[in-house]
Design an enzyme around this catalytic site. Structure first.
Site, mmCIF file in Angstrom:
data_model
loop_
_atom_site.group_PDB
_atom_site.id
_atom_site.type_symbol
_atom_site.label_atom_id
_atom_site.label_comp_id
_atom_site.label_asym_id
_atom_site.label_seq_id
_atom_site.Cartn_x
_atom_site.Cartn_y
_atom_site.Cartn_z
ATOM 1 N N CYS A 1 37.573 31.519 27.270
ATOM 2 C CA CYS A 1 38.374 30.619 26.492
ATOM 3 C C CYS A 1 38.988 31.228 25.320
ATOM 4 O O CYS A 1 38.728 32.329 24.672
ATOM 5 C CB CYS A 1 37.325 29.590 26.201
ATOM 6 S SG CYS A 1 36.557 28.660 27.314
ATOM 7 N N GLU B 1 37.797 43.400 42.818
ATOM 8 C CA GLU B 1 38.029 42.402 41.850
ATOM 9 C C GLU B 1 39.779 42.068 41.740
ATOM 10 O O GLU B 1 40.062 41.262 41.593
ATOM 11 C CB GLU B 1 37.523 42.690 40.532
ATOM 12 C CG GLU B 1 37.801 43.884 39.832
ATOM 13 C CD GLU B 1 37.471 44.121 38.412
ATOM 14 O OE1 GLU B 1 37.220 43.182 37.687
ATOM 15 O OE2 GLU B 1 37.244 45.391 38.101
ATOM 16 N N ASN C 1 35.133 27.256 21.760
ATOM 17 C CA ASN C 1 34.693 28.226 22.684
ATOM 18 C C ASN C 1 33.253 28.095 22.619
ATOM 19 O O ASN C 1 32.554 28.160 21.416
ATOM 20 C CB ASN C 1 35.294 29.583 22.351
ATOM 21 C CG ASN C 1 36.895 29.811 22.579
ATOM 22 O OD1 ASN C 1 37.328 29.008 23.310
ATOM 23 N ND2 ASN C 1 37.069 31.006 22.081
ATOM 24 N N GLY C 2 32.648 28.470 23.784
ATOM 25 C CA GLY C 2 31.175 28.454 23.854
ATOM 26 C C GLY C 2 30.609 27.630 24.650
ATOM 27 O O GLY C 2 31.190 26.753 25.291
ATOM 28 N N TRP D 1 38.388 28.380 30.112
ATOM 29 C CA TRP D 1 37.965 28.903 31.560
ATOM 30 C C TRP D 1 36.780 27.624 32.023
ATOM 31 O O TRP D 1 35.774 27.678 31.211
ATOM 32 C CB TRP D 1 37.536 30.027 31.180
ATOM 33 C CG TRP D 1 36.917 30.919 32.600
ATOM 34 C CD1 TRP D 1 37.914 31.517 33.259
ATOM 35 C CD2 TRP D 1 35.694 31.009 33.133
ATOM 36 N NE1 TRP D 1 37.321 31.946 34.467
ATOM 37 C CE2 TRP D 1 35.915 31.685 34.252
ATOM 38 C CE3 TRP D 1 34.629 30.648 32.683
ATOM 39 C CZ2 TRP D 1 34.855 32.246 35.116
ATOM 40 C CZ3 TRP D 1 33.375 30.948 33.542
ATOM 41 C CH2 TRP D 1 33.752 31.929 34.667
ATOM 42 N N GLU E 1 31.441 51.879 41.178
ATOM 43 C CA GLU E 1 32.562 51.335 40.275
ATOM 44 C C GLU E 1 33.822 51.168 41.170
ATOM 45 O O GLU E 1 34.750 50.515 40.896
ATOM 46 C CB GLU E 1 32.738 52.312 39.274
ATOM 47 C CG GLU E 1 33.992 52.186 38.281
ATOM 48 C CD GLU E 1 33.730 50.976 37.525
ATOM 49 O OE1 GLU E 1 33.035 50.181 37.805
ATOM 50 O OE2 GLU E 1 35.167 50.472 37.007
ATOM 51 N N ARG F 1 42.623 37.164 29.033
ATOM 52 C CA ARG F 1 41.367 36.922 29.036
ATOM 53 C C ARG F 1 40.608 36.073 30.099
ATOM 54 O O ARG F 1 39.554 36.016 30.391
ATOM 55 C CB ARG F 1 40.689 36.528 27.598
ATOM 56 C CG ARG F 1 40.969 37.364 26.534
ATOM 57 C CD ARG F 1 40.804 36.946 25.236
ATOM 58 N NE ARG F 1 39.345 36.410 24.805
ATOM 59 C CZ ARG F 1 38.924 37.266 24.134
ATOM 60 N NH1 ARG F 1 39.415 38.318 23.442
ATOM 61 N NH2 ARG F 1 37.644 37.327 23.927
ATOM 62 N N LYS G 1 36.138 48.008 41.510
ATOM 63 C CA LYS G 1 37.723 47.971 41.084
ATOM 64 C C LYS G 1 38.442 47.553 42.451
ATOM 65 O O LYS G 1 39.359 46.636 42.285
ATOM 66 C CB LYS G 1 38.066 49.370 41.108
ATOM 67 C CG LYS G 1 37.877 50.001 39.991
ATOM 68 C CD LYS G 1 38.661 49.468 38.496
ATOM 69 C CE LYS G 1 37.768 48.135 38.101
ATOM 70 N NZ LYS G 1 36.537 48.298 37.061
ATOM 71 N N LYS H 1 38.600 38.404 31.152
ATOM 72 C CA LYS H 1 38.544 39.573 30.621
ATOM 73 C C LYS H 1 37.103 39.899 29.737
ATOM 74 O O LYS H 1 36.335 41.001 30.109
ATOM 75 C CB LYS H 1 39.657 39.991 29.783
ATOM 76 C CG LYS H 1 39.698 41.432 29.242
ATOM 77 C CD LYS H 1 39.679 42.392 30.137
ATOM 78 C CE LYS H 1 39.735 43.917 29.440
ATOM 79 N NZ LYS H 1 39.292 45.026 30.424
ATOM 80 N N HIS I 1 19.447 52.516 57.534
ATOM 81 C CA HIS I 1 18.535 51.414 57.300
ATOM 82 C C HIS I 1 18.956 50.046 57.567
ATOM 83 O O HIS I 1 18.195 49.162 57.275
ATOM 84 C CB HIS I 1 17.894 51.745 56.136
ATOM 85 C CG HIS I 1 17.161 53.066 56.198
ATOM 86 N ND1 HIS I 1 15.960 53.480 56.532
ATOM 87 C CD2 HIS I 1 17.647 54.079 55.574
ATOM 88 C CE1 HIS I 1 15.903 54.581 56.637
ATOM 89 N NE2 HIS I 1 16.623 55.232 55.939
#
Ligand code: M6R
Length: 600
Positions: free
Chosen positions: A2, A483, A98-99, A74, A476, A28, A480, A595, A499
């Site tokens: 947010c 996402e 926000n929060g 968001w 990593e 974000r 990448k 973000k 295994h």
């Protein structure tokens, strides 16, 4: 996640400020947006699901206002609808938030018993009603805010307009960032100063349990007790905050290319004068064990450091996902140092883990990219990566800056505990100083990455494998790819395939690996042969001039353990990028992602 913008001005129309601010916060991640402003002496609210551009189109072009608040949401409590979007308004009070208000159910019940009813499913509307409830009860803003802060559990950065006080904006803050930007006869509130840099780079930072009354030419910041605080006015250096895309199609590609300079910029202060500079880094020899905490890419950078601490400096190091760390036995003691890694410095899980360590009184160190962020304030010592603004959701230059800074930190530790020789240090310093030369050919090898991307972009499952450090790097690499391309990609320790996972390998399943450790390469290659025998297509990143016609090979230059992770990750980043371009995804703002993840 947010984002908040609010503005009040004596002589300016603040609507362009609000919309520009929201656009700057778009990266974000969000799924609805809204604005509230004074129009014909009444608060006018416009909200929409979807993009800020949609909100902008809904606004009456001729509207002007001198006070307003705006938000990108968001979704957490309730879907991404325009009803749930902020601002929320209850009687005399309009807010953006926000929060998360954790005890909103209990508060909602109390308010319902006091004849309040609710239109949305959000905790924010409950918070707004609570502010209205206290305001009607006390008829006093200070008492209202104090009562709210006493009652609410959770996190909030709130910007509020009170109908009976339209010459002021009010802001209050706990655990969610909020700054107050100062300009001529105009003051602007934002959840991130970078959103309003077009208008000002001078700002106050609100700390937890502080609030402010903001008019067009005055800012009064108070503590929860109502005492006026004399806060420091910060100035952000504009040259480090270039938020333009330049000639690149995507921020992600621009940021990958920026690694030519960001890595060296990060480590230069600690290598410039050779060993003397290295010795300015914190002395870790007094700790028996190092803990590292982070999320996502930051966690992966921590794993690289674990490898270096343990294999090179013989120092035990455990790496934890921040979201797990709080809920497990964490074996903290005065002999452990906990390092928190975060690009944004605002990740809620990392902040929560940090607060836990601090509450026990144990030492903390931060590796943070965004200056003046929450984590940078909370840690005992903060080392900054110098990656500059990272806009793309997929972290690239922040990761290599984290890895570089951690490598240099481990190196200084190795010198101190005598597991690393001075000669070795000089070599590694030289490698870092020539990092641009080492990585430029890798960054420019578009044809190789594009041809791999063409082979894999239609797949739905891709496997990444490696051993030791290469396993951590493959984690990593897989993150990448998944996402930004939405292809399911997982990484596995190469030796583990037999295994269980190998049962999933079929004809043409892509398997991407790196093998850059001469002690382990033969074993990784055997594992690759095993999947090859089951029909997989193999892509191998290696530094060995290894030749095999049955694999597609990406060669990287040879380098020390300290620089190698940076060289391996660049092909991984660019394979992910070009694959996503072929799938036509929203590379900089992938769906469902934010973000900066400011909720737990
Ligand atoms: O800002 P932080 O470094 O604390 O963020 C942690 C993760 O959310 C972040 O690295 C995330 O995994 C990235 N999108 C990965 O590219």
């Amino acid at each position: 996640m947010c984002g908040i913008v609010g503005a009040i001005s004596k002589n300016r129309n603040i609507l362009p400020i609000l919309i520009t601010g929201l656009k700057n916060l778009e990266y974000r991640g969000y799924d609805s947006a809204g604005v509230a402003y004074l129009k014909n002496n009444k608060i006018n609210i416009v909200k929409t699901s979807g993009k800020v551009s949609k909100l902008e189109n809904k606004l009456n072009k001729s509207d002007e206002s001198n006070i307003g608040i705006a938000h990108t949401r968001w979704a957490t409590h309730g879907k991404a609808t325009s009803v749930n979007a902020h601002p929320h308004r209850v009687n005399h009070i309009t807010i953006v938030h926000n929060g998360i208000i954790e005890n909103f159910k209990e508060i909602k019940e109390m308010l319902e018993n006091n004849n309040y009813s609710f239109k949305s499913s959000t905790d924010t509307e409950v918070g707004c009603a609570l502010l209205n409830y206290y305001y009607e009860k006390f008829k006093d803003v200070d008492k209202t805010i104090k009562a709210f802060m006493d009652k609410v559990m959770g996190s909030y950065a709130i910007t509020m307009i009170i109908d009976s006080d339209l010459d002021n904006l009010y802001v209050l803050k706990k655990e969610s960032p909020l700054v107050i930007g100062i300009s001529d006869n105009t003051n602007i509130v934002a959840s991130d100063i970078r959103a309003i840099l077009k208008y000002t780079n001078k700002y106050y930072i609100l700390d937890d349990f502080e609030y402010a009354k903001i008019s067009s030419n005055e800012v009064i910041i108070k503590s929860i007790k109502g005492e006026i605080l004399n806060k420091e006015l910060h100035t952000l250096d504009l040259k480090d905050n270039d938020n333009s895309k330049g000639h690149y199609k995507h921020y992600m590609l621009k940021e990958i290319m920026e690694q030519k300079t960001t890595i060296l910029k990060t480590v230069l202060p600690f290598i410039e004068e050779g060993i003397d500079s290295l010795m300015t880094l914190p002395d870790l020899t007094k700790y028996k064990e190092i803990f590292i905490v982070g999320c996502g890419t930051a966690y992966h950078a921590g794993l690289v450091a674990k490898y270096l601490f343990e294999e090179v400096t013989n120092t035990r190091c455990s790496v934890y996902l921040a979201s797990e760390y709080r809920y497990q036995n964490n074996f903290l003691s005065k002999d452990t140092l906990t390092i928190f890694i975060s690009q944004s410095g605002e990740t809620a899980d990392t902040i929560a883990a940090l607060k836990l360590v601090k509450s026990k009184g144990y030492p903390t160190l931060g590796i943070i990219n965004v200056e003046n962020s929450t984590i940078s304030y909370l840690v005992d010592t903060c080392l900054y990566t110098k990656a500059g603004s990272e806009i793309a959701v997929a972290s690239t230059k922040a990761y290599t800056a984290q890895v570089a800074l951690l490598s240099i930190l481990v190196h200084s530790h190795g010198l101190r505990n005598k597991t690393i020789s001075r000669d070795n240090t000089i070599e590694v310093i030289d490698e870092f100083k020539s990092i641009e030369k080492l990585i430029t050919p890798l960054l420019n090898d578009k044809d190789t990455y594009l041809s791999i991307a063409k082979n894999i972009y239609k797949e739905e499952d891709i496997f990444y494998i490696g051993r030791g450090l290469d396993y951590y790097l493959s984690m990593e690499g897989a993150l990448k790819l998944k996402e930004i391309s939405y292809i399911h990609s997982e990484s596995y320790a190469a030796g583990e395939l037999k295994h269980g996972t190998i049962s999933l390998i079929k004809k043409n399943t892509p398997v991407i690996a790196s093998a850059t450790n001469s002690n382990l390469n033969a074993k990784t290659i055997s594992n690759l042969k095993e999947v090859l025998a089951r029909g997989a297509d193999i892509y191998l990143i290696c530094d060995d001039n290894y030749k095999d016609d049955t694999f597609t090979i990406v060669n990287i230059p040879r380098a020390s353990e300290f620089v190698k992770p940076i060289l391996v990750i660049i092909p991984y980043q660019l394979i992910a990028y070009y694959t996503a371009t072929l799938r036509g995804t929203d590379i900089d703002k992938p769906k469902n992602l934010a973000k900066s993840v400011t909720v737990e």
